[in-house]
Scaffold this motif. Structure first.
Motif, PDB file in Angstrom:
ATOM      1  N   ALA A 132     100.160 -26.022  -8.007  1.00  0.00           N
ATOM      2  CA  ALA A 132     101.531 -25.525  -7.917  1.00  0.00           C
ATOM      3  C   ALA A 132     101.559 -24.008  -7.806  1.00  0.00           C
ATOM      4  N   ALA A 133     100.730 -23.349  -8.598  1.00  0.00           N
ATOM      5  CA  ALA A 133     100.692 -21.884  -8.558  1.00  0.00           C
ATOM      6  C   ALA A 133     100.217 -21.397  -7.191  1.00  0.00           C
ATOM      7  N   ALA A 134      99.178 -22.044  -6.657  1.00  0.00           N
ATOM      8  CA  ALA A 134      98.641 -21.643  -5.360  1.00  0.00           C
ATOM      9  C   ALA A 134      99.654 -21.848  -4.243  1.00  0.00           C
ATOM     10  N   ALA A 135     100.535 -22.840  -4.418  1.00  0.00           N
ATOM     11  CA  ALA A 135     101.539 -23.135  -3.392  1.00  0.00           C
ATOM     12  C   ALA A 135     102.778 -22.254  -3.513  1.00  0.00           C
ATOM     13  N   GLY A 136     102.843 -21.430  -4.557  1.00  0.00           N
ATOM     14  CA  GLY A 136     103.998 -20.562  -4.726  1.00  0.00           C
ATOM     15  C   GLY A 136     105.194 -21.240  -5.351  1.00  0.00           C
ATOM     16  N   LEU A 137     104.958 -22.310  -6.125  1.00  0.00           N
ATOM     17  CA  LEU A 137     106.061 -23.018  -6.764  1.00  0.00           C
ATOM     18  C   LEU A 137     106.442 -22.338  -8.077  1.00  0.00           C
ATOM     19  N   VAL A 138     107.669 -22.520  -8.503  1.00  0.00           N
ATOM     20  CA  VAL A 138     108.212 -21.864  -9.697  1.00  0.00           C
ATOM     21  C   VAL A 138     108.381 -22.895 -10.804  1.00  0.00           C
ATOM     22  N   GLU A 139     107.907 -22.582 -11.994  1.00  0.00           N
ATOM     23  CA  GLU A 139     108.018 -23.502 -13.121  1.00  0.00           C
ATOM     24  C   GLU A 139     109.455 -23.575 -13.631  1.00  0.00           C
ATOM     25  N   ALA A 140     109.889 -24.797 -13.969  1.00  0.00           N
ATOM     26  CA  ALA A 140     111.185 -25.017 -14.602  1.00  0.00           C
ATOM     27  C   ALA A 140     110.959 -25.597 -15.986  1.00  0.00           C
ATOM     28  N   HIS A 153     106.245 -34.995  -7.517  1.00  0.00           N
ATOM     29  CA  HIS A 153     105.525 -34.021  -8.345  1.00  0.00           C
ATOM     30  C   HIS A 153     104.423 -33.429  -7.479  1.00  0.00           C
ATOM     31  N   PRO A 154     103.988 -32.199  -7.730  1.00  0.00           N
ATOM     32  CA  PRO A 154     103.067 -31.544  -6.791  1.00  0.00           C
ATOM     33  C   PRO A 154     101.607 -31.980  -6.930  1.00  0.00           C
ATOM     34  N   GLY A 155     101.320 -33.179  -6.448  1.00  0.00           N
ATOM     35  CA  GLY A 155      99.932 -33.576  -6.287  1.00  0.00           C
ATOM     36  C   GLY A 155      99.362 -32.879  -5.062  1.00  0.00           C
ATOM     37  N   ILE A 158     108.233 -29.183 -12.511  1.00  0.00           N
ATOM     38  CA  ILE A 158     108.271 -29.327 -13.966  1.00  0.00           C
ATOM     39  C   ILE A 158     106.850 -29.512 -14.488  1.00  0.00           C
ATOM     40  N   PRO A 159     106.304 -28.520 -15.185  1.00  0.00           N
ATOM     41  CA  PRO A 159     104.907 -28.584 -15.613  1.00  0.00           C
ATOM     42  C   PRO A 159     104.650 -29.418 -16.865  1.00  0.00           C
ATOM     43  N   VAL A 160     105.689 -29.853 -17.561  1.00  0.00           N
ATOM     44  CA  VAL A 160     105.513 -30.584 -18.815  1.00  0.00           C
ATOM     45  C   VAL A 160     104.674 -31.838 -18.596  1.00  0.00           C
ATOM     46  N   GLY A 161     103.585 -31.947 -19.352  1.00  0.00           N
ATOM     47  CA  GLY A 161     102.730 -33.131 -19.278  1.00  0.00           C
ATOM     48  C   GLY A 161     101.803 -33.183 -18.087  1.00  0.00           C
ATOM     49  N   THR A 212      96.959 -29.803 -11.580  1.00  0.00           N
ATOM     50  CA  THR A 212      98.289 -29.771 -10.968  1.00  0.00           C
ATOM     51  C   THR A 212      98.913 -28.385 -11.098  1.00  0.00           C
ATOM     52  N   ARG A 213      98.747 -27.772 -12.265  1.00  0.00           N
ATOM     53  CA  ARG A 213      99.283 -26.426 -12.470  1.00  0.00           C
ATOM     54  C   ARG A 213      98.664 -25.440 -11.473  1.00  0.00           C
ATOM     55  N   GLY A 214      97.359 -25.576 -11.259  1.00  0.00           N
ATOM     56  CA  GLY A 214      96.690 -24.696 -10.304  1.00  0.00           C
ATOM     57  C   GLY A 214      97.199 -24.886  -8.898  1.00  0.00           C
TER      58      GLY A 214
END
Length: 286
Positions: free
Chosen positions: A43-51, A9-11, A31-34, A39-41
């Protein structure tokens, strides 16, 4: 050719590693659930895509990258295996003993996955800071994973060795690095108790290398102790499996346990970190 990857997970480290794959043109899902806003920030900064879900992400992916707290590595792998929708390459890049890595590889094989054993050495890659990603296992799978990080800040280091070799390297490195940092904390706690901290720093400065002189670095060690303690227990298991003494690794794990309450606390002072080792409540934060 670009690939679709799922990162779990994107720590801080996971997001940085996954971001390098995204920067190389690959589609990286998470996977952003929970998960927390932090973590959301990341992931967004790293250019990851939500599933939408784990199954939705795995159904699109050829590679899964697991970078999580080491104690959760088996659970993460089990979740992937139990979905029944993924038959690609599972990269476990967590700090663990080679015995655990071999067991995970067997688990993955039984579920129709190919596992690559990964070991990250270095800080989260960003700017001019690089990290090495050592990889061992089936040669074709290793080279496929290595190719995901070409020309970026993650330097893939394929090993011509089976699963367990990369983890063994990580255990060897972590056993030294984390024990050394922990001993710096003990040394400074003792020096503070007797009023000779400045003299200890002077002696550390005169040494070959700044480790003992870098007192402030302890404020970044204590917040990570909750992760390092189980890692040192895996170091001890690795040493035991190799017929080597385990006492130093186990003692380091016990000392790290004294900093468990500082989990992810980025506002610590050196005095608070050392007070926890000295068991002196009057020196701690109110």
């Amino acid at each position: 050719m670009s690939s679709t990857i799922t990162v779990l997970h994107p720590g801080q480290m996971g997001a940085a590693i996954a971001g390098q794959a995204a920067g190389a043109g690959h589609r990286v899902l998470w996977i952003p659930v929970g998960r927390s806003d932090r973590t959301r920030g990341r992931a967004a900064a790293a250019g990851l895509v939500e599933a939408e879900s784990l199954i939705a992400a795995l159904a699109q992916s050829s590679v899964v990258l697991s970078v999580c707290p080491p104690v959760a590595a088996e659970d993460v792998a089990r979740q992937v295996c139990e979905t029944g929708v993924f038959s690609g390459i599972f990269v476990d890049a967590n700090a663990m003993s080679p015995q655990r890595a071999e067991n995970l590889s067997l688990q993955c094989s039984e579920a129709g996955l190919r596992m690559v054993d990964g070991a990250i050495i270095g800080p989260p890659p960003s700017g001019s800071t690089r990290a090495r990603l050592y990889l061992s296992g089936e040669a074709e799978a290793v080279l496929q994973v290595a190719g995901l990080f070409a020309d970026g800040l993650v330097q893939p280091r394929p090993l011509d060795q089976p699963v367990g070799a990369a983890s063994a390297l990580k255990m060897a490195f972590a056993g030294y690095q984390k024990a050394a940092r922990t001993l710096v904390g003990v040394a400074h706690a003792l020096a503070d108790r007797y009023g000779v901290a400045s003299e200890l720093i002077n002696e550390g400065t005169a040494m070959a290398g700044p480790l003992l002189a870098d007192r402030e670095y302890l404020t970044t060690v204590a917040p990570r102790a909750w992760r390092w303690e189980p890692e040192l227990r895996d170091v001890a298991a690795t040493l035991e499996g190799a017929g080597l003494p385990t006492e130093l690794a186990l003692a380091t794990a016990r000392v790290l346990g004294k900093w468990e309450a500082f989990k992810d606390d980025l506002d610590l002072s050196v005095e608070e970190v050392l007070a926890a080792l000295q068991d002196r409540p009057e020196l701690r934060r109110p």
